[in-house]
Motif scaffolding. Structure first.
Motif, mmCIF file in Angstrom:
data_model
loop_
_atom_site.group_PDB
_atom_site.id
_atom_site.type_symbol
_atom_site.label_atom_id
_atom_site.label_comp_id
_atom_site.label_asym_id
_atom_site.label_seq_id
_atom_site.Cartn_x
_atom_site.Cartn_y
_atom_site.Cartn_z
ATOM 1 N N ARG A 54 0.930 -1.235 0.118
ATOM 2 C CA ARG A 54 0.032 -0.101 -0.057
ATOM 3 C C ARG A 54 0.826 1.240 -0.016
ATOM 4 O O ARG A 54 0.364 2.234 -0.497
ATOM 5 C CB ARG A 54 -0.987 0.169 1.247
ATOM 6 C CG ARG A 54 -1.938 -1.082 1.123
ATOM 7 C CD ARG A 54 -2.920 -1.093 2.226
ATOM 8 N NE ARG A 54 -3.800 -2.103 2.399
ATOM 9 C CZ ARG A 54 -4.541 -2.331 3.545
ATOM 10 N NH1 ARG A 54 -4.583 -1.754 4.476
ATOM 11 N NH2 ARG A 54 -5.096 -3.557 3.228
ATOM 12 N N ASP A 61 -4.705 -7.628 -2.010
ATOM 13 C CA ASP A 61 -5.139 -6.958 -0.938
ATOM 14 C C ASP A 61 -6.554 -7.387 -0.488
ATOM 15 O O ASP A 61 -6.970 -6.760 0.535
ATOM 16 C CB ASP A 61 -5.031 -5.484 -1.065
ATOM 17 C CG ASP A 61 -4.128 -4.700 0.017
ATOM 18 O OD1 ASP A 61 -3.365 -5.195 0.834
ATOM 19 O OD2 ASP A 61 -3.945 -3.389 -0.271
ATOM 20 N N ILE A 91 -4.170 -5.160 -5.751
ATOM 21 C CA ILE A 91 -5.532 -5.002 -5.438
ATOM 22 C C ILE A 91 -6.134 -6.394 -5.085
ATOM 23 O O ILE A 91 -6.577 -6.523 -4.056
ATOM 24 C CB ILE A 91 -6.432 -4.182 -6.343
ATOM 25 C CG1 ILE A 91 -5.841 -2.926 -7.019
ATOM 26 C CG2 ILE A 91 -7.954 -4.028 -6.125
ATOM 27 C CD1 ILE A 91 -5.885 -1.968 -6.036
ATOM 28 N N ASN A 127 -2.188 1.197 -6.330
ATOM 29 C CA ASN A 127 -2.610 1.292 -4.936
ATOM 30 C C ASN A 127 -2.386 2.582 -4.354
ATOM 31 O O ASN A 127 -2.398 3.119 -3.056
ATOM 32 C CB ASN A 127 -1.810 0.300 -3.993
ATOM 33 C CG ASN A 127 -2.799 -0.905 -3.496
ATOM 34 O OD1 ASN A 127 -3.951 -0.610 -3.518
ATOM 35 N ND2 ASN A 127 -2.201 -2.102 -3.024
#
Ligand SMILES: Nc1ncnc2c1ncn2[C@@H]1O[C@H](COP(=O)(O)OP(=O)(O)OP(=O)(O)O)[C@@H](O)[C@H]1O
Ligand SMILES: [Mg+2]
Length: 235
Positions: free
Chosen positions: A96, A124, A121, A171
């Motif tokens: 991030r 995550d 993404i 991100n």
């Protein structure tokens, strides 16, 4: 003011290292790779790290991004001390807060451009559909809108590196760390990739730290840090 004269105002300290050391043990021998590195990098800076092969540049970059651990000393990113983070926290930070770009792109061969860019993404556990607009914007920034369904083997080296840069941006990290991002490209393509990084620095205000052997590439940054035998010898 003309676009070329646009300046980002430098913000707060985003990367701070204090007495950073890295020693590898080879048999009974200790190899000191980094010795007492003290660096302050401000938000919005574009810094180039140069120095001879084997001087410790990649090691330093990996320590800055938490990809490796120092033997002693500290690295802080946005005020957060990496050494006290648990593994899970650190991997979240790497996804991030930091974007990585490597010499050999490190793309997934059987995923298309969109899916390669969306990988952070996906990892995550976020919803892809919340990032469609962001993906469109980033494809536009890196100039790959018409290649979004291509796989890496159908792209040129410069295009593949632009996918890697897009992946590093998805991100919206504050910091981009790039290890010889144009080391594998011809000079014209390399210039295009450097122009792209510079735009990302100026227009998006991202902090960029790149390792490079090319003084042309280094000159895209505002500051050059020279490393020799594991020490910062000049700024
Ligand atoms: N895992 C490891 N174990 C032992 N020594 C290592 C390890 N990784 C790197 N080194 C040593 O650390 C030194 C610095 O390596 P590093 O990759 O940081 O150099 P560099 O400045 O990036 O060089 P180049 O310009 O060739 O990429 C080298 O002497 C290397 O042999
Ligand atoms: Mg290296």
């Amino acid at each position: 003011m003309e676009a070329t004269q646009q300046q980002v105002s430098l913000g707060e300290t985003i990367i701070l290292t204090e007495n950073l050391n890295k020693t590898y043990k080879l048999g009974t021998e200790n190899v000191e790779v980094l010795k007492n590195i003290n660096l302050t990098i401000k938000q919005g800076e574009f810094v180039s790290i140069m120095g001879p092969s084997g001087s410790g540049k990649s090691t330093l970059l990996y320590l800055l991004g938490g990809l490796d651990n120092p033997t002693s000393g500290s690295v802080k990113i946005a005020g957060k001390e990496l050494s006290v983070m648990k593994d899970k926290e650190k991997s979240i930070m790497r996804r991030r807060d930091v974007g990585f770009v490597f010499q050999f792109y490190n793309l997934i061969p059987n995923l298309d451009v969109e899916d390669n860019i969306m990988l952070p993404i996906l990892l995550d556990g976020k919803k892809i559909k919340d990032y469609r607009k962001k993906l469109d914007d980033i494809l536009d920034v890196v100039g790959l809108t018409d290649r979004r369904k291509y796989t890496p083997r159908e792209l040129s080296g410069g295009q593949q590196q632009r996918v890697a840069i897009a992946r590093a941006l998805i991100n919206e990290p504050e910091v981009i760390l790039a290890d010889e991002p144009i080391g594998n490209l011809d000079s014209k393509t390399g210039q295009e990739v450097m122009e792209l990084l510079k735009r990302i620095n100026l227009e998006n205000g991202k902090t960029i730290v790149q390792v490079t052997h090319s003084s042309d590439a280094a000159s895209y940054g505002q500051r050059i840090i020279y490393v020799k035998d594991g020490k910062v010898v000049e700024e």
